[in-house]
Design a protein around this motif. Structure first.
Motif, mmCIF file in Angstrom:
data_model
loop_
_atom_site.group_PDB
_atom_site.id
_atom_site.type_symbol
_atom_site.label_atom_id
_atom_site.label_comp_id
_atom_site.label_asym_id
_atom_site.label_seq_id
_atom_site.Cartn_x
_atom_site.Cartn_y
_atom_site.Cartn_z
ATOM 1 N N SER A 198 0.833 -1.203 0.000
ATOM 2 C CA SER A 198 0.000 0.000 0.000
ATOM 3 C C SER A 198 0.865 1.250 0.000
ATOM 4 C CB SER A 198 -0.935 0.009 1.205
ATOM 5 O OG SER A 198 -0.203 -0.224 2.370
ATOM 6 N N LYS A 199 0.485 2.224 -0.846
ATOM 7 C CA LYS A 199 1.324 3.411 -1.021
ATOM 8 C C LYS A 199 0.616 4.680 -0.529
ATOM 9 C CE LYS A 199 5.112 1.958 -3.212
ATOM 10 N NZ LYS A 199 4.745 0.563 -3.208
ATOM 11 N N THR A 200 -0.581 4.923 -1.036
ATOM 12 C CA THR A 200 -1.242 6.181 -0.739
ATOM 13 C C THR A 200 -1.834 6.190 0.657
ATOM 14 O OG1 THR A 200 -3.374 5.444 -1.513
ATOM 15 C CG2 THR A 200 -1.887 6.350 -3.161
ATOM 16 N N ALA A 201 -2.112 7.400 1.128
ATOM 17 C CA ALA A 201 -2.696 7.546 2.456
ATOM 18 C C ALA A 201 -4.051 6.851 2.529
ATOM 19 C CB ALA A 201 -2.848 9.025 2.799
ATOM 20 N N ALA A 202 -4.826 6.954 1.420
ATOM 21 C CA ALA A 202 -6.145 6.342 1.414
ATOM 22 C C ALA A 202 -6.032 4.828 1.570
ATOM 23 C CB ALA A 202 -6.880 6.689 0.125
ATOM 24 N N GLU A 203 -5.041 4.237 0.870
ATOM 25 C CA GLU A 203 -4.864 2.790 0.986
ATOM 26 C C GLU A 203 -4.446 2.407 2.397
ATOM 27 O OE1 GLU A 203 -2.199 1.470 -2.076
ATOM 28 O OE2 GLU A 203 -3.631 2.044 -3.630
ATOM 29 N N ASP A 204 -3.547 3.211 3.002
ATOM 30 C CA ASP A 204 -3.134 2.949 4.375
ATOM 31 C C ASP A 204 -4.331 2.932 5.306
ATOM 32 O OD1 ASP A 204 -0.463 2.526 4.185
ATOM 33 O OD2 ASP A 204 0.114 4.610 4.476
ATOM 34 N N VAL A 206 -5.738 4.849 22.409
ATOM 35 C CA VAL A 206 -4.438 4.285 22.759
ATOM 36 C C VAL A 206 -3.660 3.918 21.495
ATOM 37 C CG1 VAL A 206 -3.276 2.419 23.958
ATOM 38 C CG2 VAL A 206 -5.322 3.423 24.934
ATOM 39 N N LEU A 207 -4.354 3.323 20.535
ATOM 40 C CA LEU A 207 -3.681 2.865 19.318
ATOM 41 C C LEU A 207 -3.081 4.034 18.549
ATOM 42 C CD1 LEU A 207 -2.981 0.674 17.311
ATOM 43 C CD2 LEU A 207 -5.283 0.764 16.426
ATOM 44 N N VAL A 208 -3.872 5.089 18.355
ATOM 45 C CA VAL A 208 -3.397 6.218 17.551
ATOM 46 C C VAL A 208 -2.233 6.919 18.243
ATOM 47 C CG1 VAL A 208 -4.016 8.477 16.651
ATOM 48 C CG2 VAL A 208 -5.594 6.566 16.394
ATOM 49 N N PHE A 209 -2.388 7.191 19.548
ATOM 50 C CA PHE A 209 -1.333 7.942 20.213
ATOM 51 C C PHE A 209 -0.069 7.114 20.399
ATOM 52 C CE2 PHE A 209 -4.718 10.855 20.967
ATOM 53 C CZ PHE A 209 -4.086 12.088 20.952
ATOM 54 N N SER A 210 -0.211 5.798 20.696
ATOM 55 C CA SER A 210 1.021 5.038 20.871
ATOM 56 C C SER A 210 1.703 4.808 19.521
ATOM 57 C CB SER A 210 0.773 3.726 21.624
ATOM 58 O OG SER A 210 -0.299 3.039 21.098
ATOM 59 N N SER A 211 0.911 4.650 18.423
ATOM 60 C CA SER A 211 1.539 4.553 17.105
ATOM 61 C C SER A 211 2.322 5.821 16.801
ATOM 62 C CB SER A 211 0.480 4.342 16.016
ATOM 63 O OG SER A 211 0.098 3.017 15.958
ATOM 64 N N PHE A 212 1.706 6.959 17.101
ATOM 65 C CA PHE A 212 2.352 8.244 16.860
ATOM 66 C C PHE A 212 3.671 8.339 17.624
ATOM 67 C CE2 PHE A 212 2.933 12.581 18.555
ATOM 68 C CZ PHE A 212 3.200 13.253 17.371
ATOM 69 N N LEU A 213 3.610 8.044 18.930
ATOM 70 C CA LEU A 213 4.799 8.217 19.764
ATOM 71 C C LEU A 213 5.887 7.204 19.401
ATOM 72 C CD1 LEU A 213 5.758 10.037 22.012
ATOM 73 C CD2 LEU A 213 5.045 8.315 23.650
ATOM 74 N N SER A 215 2.060 6.119 9.982
ATOM 75 C CA SER A 215 1.699 5.302 11.149
ATOM 76 C C SER A 215 0.381 5.766 11.756
ATOM 77 C CB SER A 215 2.795 5.393 12.215
ATOM 78 O OG SER A 215 4.015 4.971 11.676
ATOM 79 N N VAL A 216 0.197 7.090 11.820
ATOM 80 C CA VAL A 216 -1.046 7.600 12.400
ATOM 81 C C VAL A 216 -2.226 7.218 11.512
ATOM 82 C CG1 VAL A 216 -2.326 9.693 12.963
ATOM 83 C CG2 VAL A 216 0.040 9.450 13.695
ATOM 84 N N ILE A 217 -2.050 7.357 10.187
ATOM 85 C CA ILE A 217 -3.145 6.998 9.283
ATOM 86 C C ILE A 217 -3.456 5.503 9.377
ATOM 87 C CG2 ILE A 217 -3.817 6.843 6.857
ATOM 88 C CD1 ILE A 217 -2.218 9.423 6.438
ATOM 89 N N ASP A 218 -2.400 4.703 9.451
ATOM 90 C CA ASP A 218 -2.595 3.259 9.615
ATOM 91 C C ASP A 218 -3.356 2.958 10.905
ATOM 92 O OD1 ASP A 218 -1.747 0.339 9.124
ATOM 93 O OD2 ASP A 218 -0.996 0.744 11.143
ATOM 94 N N ALA A 219 -2.958 3.643 11.993
ATOM 95 C CA ALA A 219 -3.630 3.425 13.280
ATOM 96 C C ALA A 219 -5.094 3.848 13.208
ATOM 97 C CB ALA A 219 -2.907 4.193 14.384
ATOM 98 N N LEU A 220 -5.365 4.984 12.508
ATOM 99 C CA LEU A 220 -6.751 5.439 12.365
ATOM 100 C C LEU A 220 -7.575 4.413 11.598
ATOM 101 C CD1 LEU A 220 -6.288 9.235 11.584
ATOM 102 C CD2 LEU A 220 -7.419 8.247 13.579
ATOM 103 N N GLY A 221 -6.985 3.856 10.537
ATOM 104 C CA GLY A 221 -7.693 2.850 9.744
ATOM 105 C C GLY A 221 -8.000 1.606 10.555
ATOM 106 N N MET A 222 -6.997 1.124 11.296
ATOM 107 C CA MET A 222 -7.197 -0.062 12.134
ATOM 108 C C MET A 222 -8.264 0.218 13.196
ATOM 109 S SD MET A 222 -5.415 -2.645 11.301
ATOM 110 C CE MET A 222 -4.499 -2.707 9.772
ATOM 111 N N SER A 223 -8.221 1.429 13.775
ATOM 112 C CA SER A 223 -9.222 1.792 14.781
ATOM 113 C C SER A 223 -10.609 1.766 14.177
ATOM 114 C CB SER A 223 -8.957 3.196 15.316
ATOM 115 O OG SER A 223 -7.647 3.304 15.767
ATOM 116 N N ALA A 224 -10.731 2.340 12.956
ATOM 117 C CA ALA A 224 -12.041 2.371 12.314
ATOM 118 C C ALA A 224 -12.536 0.944 12.075
ATOM 119 C CB ALA A 224 -11.953 3.138 11.000
#
Lengths: 191, 202
Positions: B3-9, B50-57, B129-138
């Protein structure tokens, strides 16, 4: 509550897998063969018992004594991670055959939510020291019972003609549901 | 990583790599707290936080963490955010915090979070990483919402606490019991696999 009913309750009624939904990952992942399930169950029981002892001591002598209970989550996870590491090193040194049998299952236990759940539940329910240890042993045995039963059923399922999409996780979850129903029958044993 | 684009992430978390249906991660909270929609939603939001912030950090400090102690470091980061979420719920949403019981602290051992930290955040840029975390959260919230809606509607004839099925409806008690959780998730898993097979086949 007296200790015997606490023990039986932890094994049969408030079963960690079928009542609290803790330790589902190994329950589904390591339940294809009975002997592997047995090793996993024993490893979990072993670590649970030690965790019950150590987490009780940490909780009462350090966290509560110094009013640090907001650090409970961080403290428990560190205790469990280092404990599993220690147990692994100890078993490798003292009993190679046992290490062979438990081998890969020991490290996996760190991320097993059943262990963390045990430490948290024992703290939440304000068990005294002896109760916490009994709760630990009983929960471990309950986990072992559930995972071994599950493995026995799944070995038979290998021979059955399960619809394609249900194979694997799907049918395992449905079987677990039926097991949970069966275990519900025990809820009258105590009280 | 194809996956390359933000949308795909983002969108891979919803279906292709949905944490529940595809990767089978985070099953314990999924089964335990989905007896009502409000509990499922609260759990989903807390886990997402937790997922988004820990991915970010973790993605931010990945260069400073020695390889040997990375798992331990991740766990400390995750545990800190879980503590924040736990204290926040206890302070402002006491009822929900009580209903979820030990499952809020247990987010710390939720394999989705450590899994994403290890598989994605430790290897990719902060933004991805943040976009990936947001996607997983969704994807996680979606799965929790579907499961808890089925269980609450069939188990008590209610949705978000409002009665939506008339008095003729005899609630299926089994759906609010543990057994209902297992069986519903098993059937949902089978449906998602069947859909995926159809999609691939055509």
């Amino acid at each position: 509550m007296d200790l015997v009913s606490l023990l039986i309750g932890a094994i049969l009624i408030n079963n960690f897998v079928l009542h609290y939904f803790l330790g589902i990952c190994p329950f589904l992942g390591v339940s294809k063969k009975i002997d592997a399930a047995m090793s996993m169950g024993l490893a979990v029981t072993f670590v649970m018992t030690i965790t019950a002892v150590v987490s009780w001591l940490v909780n009462h002598w350090i966290l509560i004594a110094y009013r640090l209970d907001y650090l409970q989550i961080v403290a428990f996870i560190l205790v469990i991670a280092s404990l599993v590491q220690l147990v692994e090193m100890f078993i490798r040194k003292t009993s190679p055959p046992l290490y062979q049998a438990m081998g890969i299952y020991l490290p996996l236990i760190t991320t097993n939510c059943a262990i963390m759940g045990l430490a948290l539940l024992a703290a939440l329910k304000n068990y005294d020291f002896v109760e916490a240890v009994v709760f630990g042993v009983g929960s471990g045995l309950g986990f072992t019972l559930a995972i071994v039963l599950m493995a026995a059923i799944r070995e038979q399922l290998e021979l059955a003609d399960v619809p394609q999409p249900l194979r694997g996780a799907g049918i395992a979850l449905v079987v677990a549901g039926i097991m949970a129903l069966a275990f519900l029958g025990f809820s009258g044993v105590i009280k | 990583m194809p996956s390359k684009t933000a949308a795909e992430d983002f969108f891979k978390g919803l279906w292709l790599e949905n944490p529940i249906f595809r990767q089978m991660l985070g099953m314990c909270p999924t089964l335990a707290v989905t007896n009502t929609v409000i509990n499922g939603l609260a759990m989903g939001l807390a886990t997402s936080f937790v997922l988004v912030f820990s991915s970010f950090l973790i993605s931010l400090i990945k260069k400073f963490i020695p390889n040997q102690v990375r798992i331990a470091s991740y766990i400390v980061v995750i545990a800190s955010f879980v503590t924040i979420a736990d204290r926040f719920l206890a302070a402002y949403f006491w009822d929900i915090s009580k209903a979820l019981g030990p499952f809020v602290p247990l987010i710390v051992v939720n394999c989705i979070i450590l899994g994403r930290a290890e598989a994605f955040a430790s290897k990719n840029t902060v933004g991805r990483s943040v976009i990936d975390a947001l996607g997983m959260s969704a994807g996680f919230i979606l799965a929790l919402l579907v499961l808890s809606s089925i269980r609450e509607i069939l188990g008590s004839g209610r949705f978000l606490g409002y009665r939506i099925l008339g008095t003729w409806f005899e609630p299926w008690i089994i759906m609010v019991l543990p057994a209902g959780a297992f069986i519903t998730l098993g059937v949902m898993m089978a449906i998602s696999i069947q859909v995926e097979r159809k999609r691939k086949g055509r």
